[in-house]
Design an enzyme around this catalytic site. Structure first.
Site, PDB file in Angstrom:
ATOM      1  CB  CYS A  62      -1.056  -0.218   0.958  1.00 15.03           C
ATOM      2  SG  CYS A  62      -2.265   1.535   0.950  1.00 15.03           S
ATOM      3  NE  ARG A 108      -6.342   0.229 -10.877  1.00  7.65           N
ATOM      4  CZ  ARG A 108      -5.376   0.513 -11.310  1.00  7.65           C
ATOM      5  NH1 ARG A 108      -5.727   1.930 -11.938  1.00  7.65           N
ATOM      6  NH2 ARG A 108      -4.303   0.565 -12.694  1.00  7.65           N
TER       7      ARG A 108
END
Ligand code: FMN
Length: 333
Positions: A112, A237
């Site tokens: 992340c 995504r």
């Protein structure tokens, strides 16, 4: 479309005792892949789903929201629960907790890039200290009796691409699989994922590798899989508003003809089902704002979609939203 007999080329993704078919993983997405979403999307053709990342520090306090994040539906097994943190001992405690709560696999987040995570040296910031990565992996492995995996980026910057070093250490300590999102932390989402690094990682270690980054459609995912030789792919995504990407990839992997992106009315009917499920499981107050972004994704590319999107952004109740979507379905049908 010409269909490759891909079943001959691709085997199930083996993570510990779990033989995962199809070898297609729904990417962990914070604020998105909650248990409702994982259960809804898994049947489309995801062999594995991953929870949103959960803070190992937060898990010590076991708040209702945190415990909800690691909770499961019962429909989406096997589930990988993802943890982030920087302290090996706290990560070990967190791993034990999520294992007790039913995680089939524990995944460690070394990827992340969000400042709220990296400022506490978690996520991709762990890649700045490879010894610390190893200590975290060892501590988590010692704490649980299930497979432990890692998900990482290439490195902190393009000048310190540590992924091969981290992967070699991961293999040596007993990590069961590695997901690589082929960007550096500093890139965030800029540029493109460089799959040549994923291919290099596959050559460097013998534990299963899951390639991730910029898989926009099923043929691209299959092509990247075959070029790089990875054992599985993870899609993020491109799945938003389009779970059919997984069914198409599943079909390609089994040598079947993919059905393709469905007509707008079919997509919206599914969007309504998603909406109703979220409202019934989370309650209207939480579901309505969360579903605004999902509806936006389902509404891609048909006449009048942008006007409808704007109207939906202003709705306040589930009934109002569902009425608008239903009217659009009637018009499109
Ligand atoms: C909204 C959002 C939330 C994300 N949250 C997480 C997360 O909790 N844990 C994680 O490892 N990656 C997270 N990611 C990164 C994705 O798992 C994935 O690695 C990345 O989006 C690249 O894959 P893609 O090109 O298929 O989207 C997130 C991505 C997005 C867009």
């Amino acid at each position: 479309m010409a269909v490759e007999p891909a079943t001959r080329l691709v085997r199930p993704l083996q993570i510990g005792k779990h033989a995962i078919w199809p070898p297609v993983v729904l990417a962990p997405m914070s604020g998105v892949t909650n248990r409702t979403m994982r259960a809804l999307y898994k049947p489309f053709g995801f062999g594995l789903t991953v929870t949103e990342f959960v803070s190992s520090n937060a898990l010590q306090y076991q708040s209702q929201r945190t415990m909800e994040m690691i909770d499961q539906h019962g429909l989406e097994q096997p589930v990988s629960t993802q943890l982030w943190g920087n302290d090996p001992a706290i990560m070990a405690l967190a791993a034990r907790t999520v294992r007790e709560c039913g995680a089939d696999i524990v995944d460690i987040n070394f990827g992340c890039p969000a400042p709220k995570v990296t400022k506490t040296a978690g996520g991709s910031a762990c890649l700045r200290d490879v010894d610390r990565c190893e200590a975290i992996m060892r501590a988590v492995l010692d704490a649980v009796d299930c497979p432990v995996t890692i998900k990482m980026r290439l490195g902190w910057t393009e000048h310190d691409l540590v992924y091969l070093e981290v992967a070699r250490r991961a293999e040596a300590v007993g990590i069961s699989a590695i997901t690589l999102h082929a960007r550096t932390a500093k890139q965030f989402y800029r540029g493109t994922a460089d799959w040549s690094h994923i291919a290099a990682l596959k050559r460097a270690v013998s534990i299963p590798i899951i390639g991730n980054g910029d898989l926009h459609d099923a043929p691209t995912a299959l092509a990247r899989m075959q070029e790089s030789g990875v054992d599985g792919v993870m899609i993020g995504r491109a799945v938003l508003g389009n779970p059919w990407i997984a069914s198409d990839l599943h079909a390609l992997l089994e040598g079947r003809i993919p059905a393709g992106y469905p007509a707008p009315a079919v997509r919206l009917r599914y969007a309504l089902h998603h909406y109703e499920t979220m409202v019934s499981e989370l309650g209207e107050t939480r579901a309505v704002p969360q579903m605004r972004k999902h509806l936006g994704y389902y509404l891609k590319g048909f006449p009048g979609a942008s006007e409808l999107r704007e109207r939906l952004m202003r709705t306040l109740t589930a009934a109002e939203t569902m009425g608008l979507v239903q009217a659009t379905i009637d018009r499109l049908s």
